[in-house]
Design an enzyme around this catalytic site. Structure first.
Site, PDB file in Angstrom:
ATOM      1  N   CYS A  72      43.810  39.337  45.574  1.00  0.00           N
ATOM      2  CA  CYS A  72      44.909  38.383  45.576  1.00  0.00           C
ATOM      3  C   CYS A  72      45.614  38.320  44.228  1.00  0.00           C
ATOM      4  CB  CYS A  72      44.462  37.008  46.039  1.00  0.00           C
ATOM      5  SG  CYS A  72      42.897  36.500  45.388  1.00  0.00           S
ATOM      6  N   ARG A 109      45.776  41.096  42.052  1.00  0.00           N
ATOM      7  CA  ARG A 109      46.221  42.390  41.533  1.00  0.00           C
ATOM      8  C   ARG A 109      46.292  43.447  42.622  1.00  0.00           C
ATOM      9  NH1 ARG A 109      43.851  43.587  37.047  1.00  0.00           N
ATOM     10  NH2 ARG A 109      42.914  41.550  36.752  1.00  0.00           N
TER      11      ARG A 109
END
Lengths: 269, 429
Positions: free
Chosen positions: B52, B54
């Site tokens: 969430c 990267r």
């Protein structure tokens, strides 16, 4: 000579335990345990050799008593360790052991002739049980102390050296209880064997000699403590404080009585 | 193979706001990224990581400009961001920088909450997904495995993951210091707000056995209780429930105190003084601060918890410095390995190893048989030398006759492994 070697062994172990306490490196802890074990074995040999040197159970002089006290604490701790893993307990226990050994090293090691009244098979039974009970009470004292340190940081909400290094309050509370539930029956047995021996040696079960009185006081303290724990739920801080007070009573029975209040037990010097 | 052909291209929470990151979400079809990346020319090895915070592609490529452009296009294919703006959100690391970056990600030094442990698991999953589809090769296999061991090393040698840095984590950590194991313990939530829910979630993850929710409106209590398989009670039952639970999290919107010291005294007697951990995350506070003066009660309010968190953050920064040193050190090691992964150094290492073995054995043998003449010794040495040469002859030939780059690399890797040329001299534990 042997005694000095085990004394050095205990010192080394304690130092290593303290280094572990600061650094928290597992390898250092293993080293400390090995050292303590080694010192314990040496100490066992020391006591056996004293037995042959004296020709009777070496528990009648002050030196022997304190040495046996440290010995029983060492082995109580080592045998406890297999069952209960309590973080950093070793540091505290080894400090007390080293303190006891130091006191032993400072007292006279001359072997006294055994007075006729003490020449009995009861001597090893009574004296060793009573002192092993003291060993467990000493461990209870250590865990009580650890409890108070940890609980203080939790209450004050200031987290210093102890917060991360000491186990949880519940674990410490359980530890206090374990020490007392092993130590208390032994203490009881120590008093019973003592009174049986007294009957045999002096014809009466109880003399109200200071040592007897004080062991009874100690016994009542611990009995009350355990009773309150199970009935009224005296646990946590109160139990920890009582474990410490109980141990002070033990120490007074051991030393205070011997040096301040003379009685039939004053052979033990 | 030059170090500079290792690249990492991606976006993370530092370079792109959530509005951008959410457009790159690769959740719909798990096969798509692999299919697309495989088609990109020049992308010889790759590993695709999407969490969430990267999205990253770790890859190796000989001709780069083109590959990089294609990967950018692939990343932003589903977004409405113009091609010219893409560069504002991405980062591109090359060579040593790429290795350092990957190590930092694995060790959670690049995370939003530094030291949080999930990222390592996510990276491991990402690697497994890529490796299972044969998208990784010699270089990335080694690089990723090294990244995992670096992360582990940092975790054991520093205290980076040691302390809680969020309020609910701090509460869990304190609960563990009071109760040890949380299994079999019960928690009472007073008020059914979001904070209570979050705290309960952490506690349940740590093994709390029962959740009881008390709320002014029973309906909300029932809803929240359902989430944790717990039970709901009315606020009137608060005192009765307090006799049974071990932890209480209070977060009502009440304007004054809902629990006073005098209320709790008799409850503690009923509880036989079992410890009670009170967490007051309501503002204004729900619980009487004087409760902390009672034995076996531990009361923490929001400020206390934030203080714990702040203290931990400072400590973590200290530890992060030590972790960075480890990363630098390990990056250098990997660079060394890349350098060694060439033909000449490998042959040299092979010879060195064989010579070392021969010398050691010679010395042993000669010292055993005492009365050898100088000529005897000479011929034994000669024999040893001949054996080495003959044994190494074929492996060296095999190494030299590589065709493609990947082929060569595989052979080098294989040879280095079979002769143990990369083993570190001392292994810890």
């Amino acid at each position: 000579m042997l005694f000095s070697l085990s004394l050095i062994g205990y010192y080394l172990s304690t130092t290593t335990y303290i280094i572990f306490f600061v650094t928290q490196k597992k390898k250092i802890r293993s080293a400390a345990r090995c050292l303590l074990f080694g010192a314990g074995v040496l100490h066992t040999v020391t006591i056996i050799s004293r037995y042959f040197l004296a020709g009777h159970t070496p528990l009648t002089t002050h030196f022997d008593t304190v040495s046996f006290f440290a010995w029983s604490m060492t082995w109580a701790f080592l045998s406890f360790r297999w069952r209960y893993q309590v973080k950093n307990f070793g540091t505290f226990v080894s400090l007390v052991i080293s303190a006891l050994m130091t006191i032993g090293a400072l007292s006279s090691q001359t072997i006294a002739e055994l007075p006729p009244a003490l020449q009995s098979a009861w001597l090893p039974v009574h004296a060793s049980i009573a002192i092993i009970a003291d060993g467990f009470m000493a461990m209870g004292f250590c865990s009580g102390l650890m409890y108070l340190l940890q609980e203080r940081e939790l209450k004050k909400k200031r987290f210093g050296v102890f917060y991360s290094r000491l186990p949880s309050l519940e674990a410490l509370d359980n530890l206090i209880q374990h020490c007392l539930t092993v130590g208390f029956p032994l203490l009881t047995l120590g008093i019973i064997t003592g009174s049986l021996w007294a009957k045999q040696a002096w014809g009466a079960y109880w003399h109200w000699d200071p040592k007897e009185t004080w062991s009874l006081i100690t016994w009542f303290l611990y009995a009350a403590m355990l009773h309150q724990r199970f009935i009224a739920g005296w646990r946590g801080k109160r139990a920890a404080i009582l474990a410490i007070i109980g141990f002070i009573a033990v120490l007074f029975t051991l030393w205070g009585v011997t040096f301040l209040l003379p009685g039939v037990h004053s052979y033990v010097r | 193979m030059s170090v500079d052909s290792i690249l990492i291209l991606g976006v993370n929470h530092k370079t792109a706001p959530v509005e951008v990151r959410e457009q790159l979400a690769f959740t719909s079809d798990p096969e798509r990224p692999f299919k697309k990346l495989r088609e990109i020319p020049g992308c010889s090895e790759f590993c695709f990581l999407s969490t969430c915070n990267r999205v990253e592609v770790i890859f190796t490529s000989p001709h780069q400009m083109e590959t990089i452009r294609s990967i950018k296009k692939f990343l932003f294919a589903t977004s409405n961001i113009k091609e010219d703006d893409i560069d504002n959100f991405i980062y591109l690391h090359r060579g040593a920088d790429a290795i350092t970056h990957l190590y930092r990600v694995a060790a959670s030094l690049d995370s939003m909450v530094v030291g949080e442990p999930q990222i390592l698991g996510q990276l491991k999953d990402a690697y497994r997904d890529s490796a299972d589809r044969e998208c990784t090769g010699v270089i990335l296999n080694r690089l990723l495995h090294k990244a995992f061991s670096v992360a582990k090393r940092i975790r054991t040698e520093t205290n980076i993951g040691g302390s809680a840095v969020s309020i609910s984590y701090a509460a869990v950590e304190l609960a563990k210091k009071i109760f040890g194991n949380l299994e079999g313990k019960k928690v009472l939530l007073v008020g059914a707000g979001e904070m209570a829910e979050l705290a309960a979630e952490h506690l349940v993850n740590q093994g709390i056995s029962e959740v009881i929710v008390a709320n002014r409106t029973l309906e909300r209590a029932v809803n929240l209780a359902k989430r944790f398989n717990g039970k709901a009670v009315g606020l009137a039952e608060l005192h009765a429930q307090m006799e049974l639970v071990d932890i209480m999290v209070s977060s009502t919107g009440a304007s004054g105190l809902i629990l006073h010291q005098e209320d709790v005294k008799p409850i503690m007697k009923q509880r036989k003084n079992r410890p009670l951990f009170l967490i007051d995350i309501a503002v204004p506070r729900d619980l009487d601060p004087k409760l902390n003066d009672l034995d076996n009660i531990y009361l923490y309010d929001v400020d206390d918890l934030s203080q714990v968190v702040e203290g931990n953050k400072a400590e973590r920064e200290q530890e992060a410095l030590r972790a960075e040193r480890i990363v630098t050190e390990e990056t250098l090691k990997f660079l060394q390995w890349i350098e060694d992964m060439q033909l000449t150094p490998t042959i040299a290492a092979l010879r060195r190893k064989a010579d070392a073995i021969a010398q050691a054995e010679l010395a042993k043998t000669i010292s055993h048989c005492g009365n050898l003449g100088a000529r005897d010794i000479k011929s034994i040495e000669k024999m040893a030398g001949a054996i080495i040469n003959k044994i190494l002859h074929d492996p060296i030939l095999f190494l030299k006759e590589g065709h493609s780059h990947e082929d060569k690399r595989l052979k080098l890797d294989f040879t280095r492994k079979i002769f143990g040329l990369d083993l570190e001299p001392e292994k810890e534990e």
